[in-house]
Design a protein around this motif. Sequence first.
Motif, PDB file in Angstrom:
ATOM      1  N   ASN A  30      -5.370   4.733  -4.285  1.00  0.00           N
ATOM      2  CA  ASN A  30      -4.178   5.432  -3.755  1.00  0.00           C
ATOM      3  C   ASN A  30      -4.514   6.803  -3.690  1.00  0.00           C
ATOM      4  N   THR A  31      -3.326   7.582  -2.837  1.00  0.00           N
ATOM      5  CA  THR A  31      -3.348   8.948  -2.697  1.00  0.00           C
ATOM      6  C   THR A  31      -3.245   9.884  -3.888  1.00  0.00           C
TER       7      THR A  31
ATOM      8  N   GLY B  32      -2.163   7.609 -10.393  1.00  0.00           N
ATOM      9  CA  GLY B  32      -3.327   7.095  -9.518  1.00  0.00           C
ATOM     10  C   GLY B  32      -3.972   5.804  -9.957  1.00  0.00           C
TER      11      GLY B  32
ATOM     12  N   TYR C 108     -10.021  -0.004  -3.616  1.00  0.00           N
ATOM     13  CA  TYR C 108      -8.719   0.602  -3.246  1.00  0.00           C
ATOM     14  C   TYR C 108      -8.399   1.621  -4.176  1.00  0.00           C
TER      15      TYR C 108
ATOM     16  N   ARG D 153       0.753  -1.044   0.045  1.00  0.00           N
ATOM     17  CA  ARG D 153      -0.007  -0.002   0.087  1.00  0.00           C
ATOM     18  C   ARG D 153       0.896   1.245  -0.069  1.00  0.00           C
ATOM     19  N   SER D 154       2.140   1.235   0.824  1.00  0.00           N
ATOM     20  CA  SER D 154       2.802   2.588   0.914  1.00  0.00           C
ATOM     21  C   SER D 154       3.447   2.554  -0.311  1.00  0.00           C
TER      22      SER D 154
ATOM     23  N   VAL E 136      -9.783  10.029  -0.555  1.00  0.00           N
ATOM     24  CA  VAL E 136      -9.908   8.521  -0.621  1.00  0.00           C
ATOM     25  C   VAL E 136     -10.892   7.808  -0.145  1.00  0.00           C
TER      26      VAL E 136
ATOM     27  N   LEU F  69       2.193   1.638  -3.535  1.00  0.00           N
ATOM     28  CA  LEU F  69       1.216   2.153  -4.247  1.00  0.00           C
ATOM     29  C   LEU F  69       0.894   3.703  -4.014  1.00  0.00           C
ATOM     30  N   ASP F  70       0.800   4.076  -2.676  1.00  0.00           N
ATOM     31  CA  ASP F  70       0.465   5.402  -2.320  1.00  0.00           C
ATOM     32  C   ASP F  70       1.512   6.295  -2.788  1.00  0.00           C
ATOM     33  N   GLN F  71       2.742   5.610  -2.748  1.00  0.00           N
ATOM     34  CA  GLN F  71       3.833   6.700  -3.051  1.00  0.00           C
ATOM     35  C   GLN F  71       4.052   6.891  -4.833  1.00  0.00           C
TER      36      GLN F  71
END
Length: 708
Positions: free
Chosen positions: A372-373, A357, A370, A348-349, A383, A351-353
């Motif tokens: 991401n940010t 999108g 799901y 997740r982290s 989100v 993907l979040d970084q």
Amino acid sequence: MRGFIVEPNGSAGVNRQTSIETDDHFAVMFEQMPVGVALYDAQTFCLLAANPLFFQFLDPPWRGNPQAIGHSPMSWLPEAEEQGVMEIFRVVAETGVPYRSGIYMFPAFERGLTYWSWTLSPVRDQDGEVGRLLQTLIEITEQVEAQQRREAINVPLQTANRSVETERQRLEVVEAVASSVRISLDPKRISMAASKAILDTFKTRHVFIHTADPAQQALRLLHIYPALENRSMTDLLKYVPYTSPFLMARAHMQRDPIVVADISEALTQGIISGESPLANYTAMNSYVCVPLWFGEQFEGTLTATFIEAIAIDGPEVQTLLACSTHIAAALANARLHADVENERARLRSILDQLPEGILITEAANGRVNYANTAAAAILGLPVKTLINTSLHQNAQAIVSHKGTLQVVLPWNFAVIRALSGETISSQETSMIRPDGKNVTILSSSAPVRSQWGTITGAVIVFQDITAQKSLEQQKNEFLSFASHELRTPVTAIQGFAEILQLQIESGKQPGPQSLRALAIINEQSQTLTRLVDEMLDLTRIDNMQLMLHRSRCDLVDILRSAIETQASTTKKHQLRLVLDGLAGADKVEAFVDKNRCTQIVGNLLSNAIKYSPEGGAIEIGLYYFSPARTEVVIWVKDHGIGIPESETTNIFKRFHRVQDIDPAISGLGIGLYLVKELAALHGGRIWVESVEGRGSTFSVQLPLNLNH
Ligand code: ADP
């Protein structure tokens, strides 16, 4: 002979009264009784009368001997005083309260061991005084033997019952542990529940559960139940390296439980050393540590201490062993779950970084599960809002805001196609975000499959290409501007060159007209050269190839020559040099690229001329930025059209021109971008202060760099 009343033994409330005339008469009455009966004087305790059955109890010299009459029981039973028999006689005589004995074993009969029970009752005379004591001896051999037979049968039954009970208790503990460890995926809670379940149904002193830390080669305490009174011992138990003297430290090397059935004995025999922590902990007698194995994985230890000594193969060890499999499985499950969660969090982290999108939708309901940010940032929705909503719903949300349907629908199709197994790449979608901003998105979508190949969802990866799109658009605009800008001087040059050619061919003498044509050709060639140079500079900056050639030079001199150069091109503006705080002959030396500084000042001056009405005053000046005189600010002020506030930063971007500008004012939107980049290469910066319709002041701050 006086008559007297016999009180039936212990039968209070039964008022059957019997009058007996004499003690002899009494003997006759009880002769045939199946009960031994004896009558004593309540003062002397001498035997007054007895029936034959009673005499059979006496020792051989007295047995059947009526001479016992007149003697106290101490005669035929010398130990009567020690045995408390005489005390009983005295109490009954004094208190008048009858006495009933327990089971009395009598071995003297030929038929072997017999059992009797005896009573002593007060016999009151007519004045109510206790004058006699009546003793009865009742044989209860049959009842006792029946009881013994029953008990004999009961012994194996009780043993069986006991083992069933132990087994039941064992199962209860195991079941309690098994069900309690299922409640959580948190190792601490599992361990709390398990140790409580063990302690609630089992007589342990303490239960400890440790989890294995293979990286540190140590056991880490999860829980002690109940808490130890000894705090320092608790601290020692918190972290137990495999090399520590704790017995449990050895558990990782074995499958069998470590059992110290009797700690004090083990200490005496030297099985455990005096240095062992167990030696200092006196509040227990037995210690069991069961290694918790889940397959080949050592998960930790389950340790229990007991106040009483236990057997190595006793139910306690067996029970703990059975519990250990459940606890090990629960801990392994918790560990695997934590691993999966950590891995998921890591993914997740990652993907979040990602700058792209990402949205993942579930096949079952088409909802986003799901986001991401970056997805949230690009779509302009939090989100939280994205999760659990279908793309269609998002479309609705945005539709209601802006009243247009162009938003997410293409993705809806993309999702449907991805869910049917198709992969769609590089799809360009234009949408209006909830904040009203128009964005262009480049997306790709693909199905998400389970390990068996079934489609479980769809993933959409997208990027905001609005900036690239507008750059592309600017480039296109630039090309059309550029062709126009280039064509204008070329057309002028061509036209005047043709005029000159015709003049020469016609043999005419060159006159003022010819000179004017030559001047225009010269001027337009310079414009052309400047345009081409600017384009080349742009390419150099793009490719980071623009190098500065610094030297020590006078900035005032650069300003003066820039004014001179521009003055020759404009007769219609008044250019003025302003040197606040500097004397006319003062120099301001700097270690800079002279040509590039000339270009900076030249660009700002030519813009000031271009965007000011004819005859407008233009000032150019310089001042020290700080008292240390390490930096200067060069400024150019005009009284021209000014710049809208919203554009004061945009004008420094490449190809950017203020919208709605008079189309008659030519330009490519490169000049200020070059000035900004050149100032930055010198370690400086540029800004503008402007009032629309009143004029602008451009300032360039430059370090003098004299101590290079
Ligand atoms: P160009 O002048 O070739 O269009 P520039 O990069 O030099 O390109 O300037 C960018 C834009 O900034 C111009 O198009 C104009 O809109 C605005 N601008 C620049 N200088 C001035 C000025 N002195 N007064 C008003 N607007 C200006």
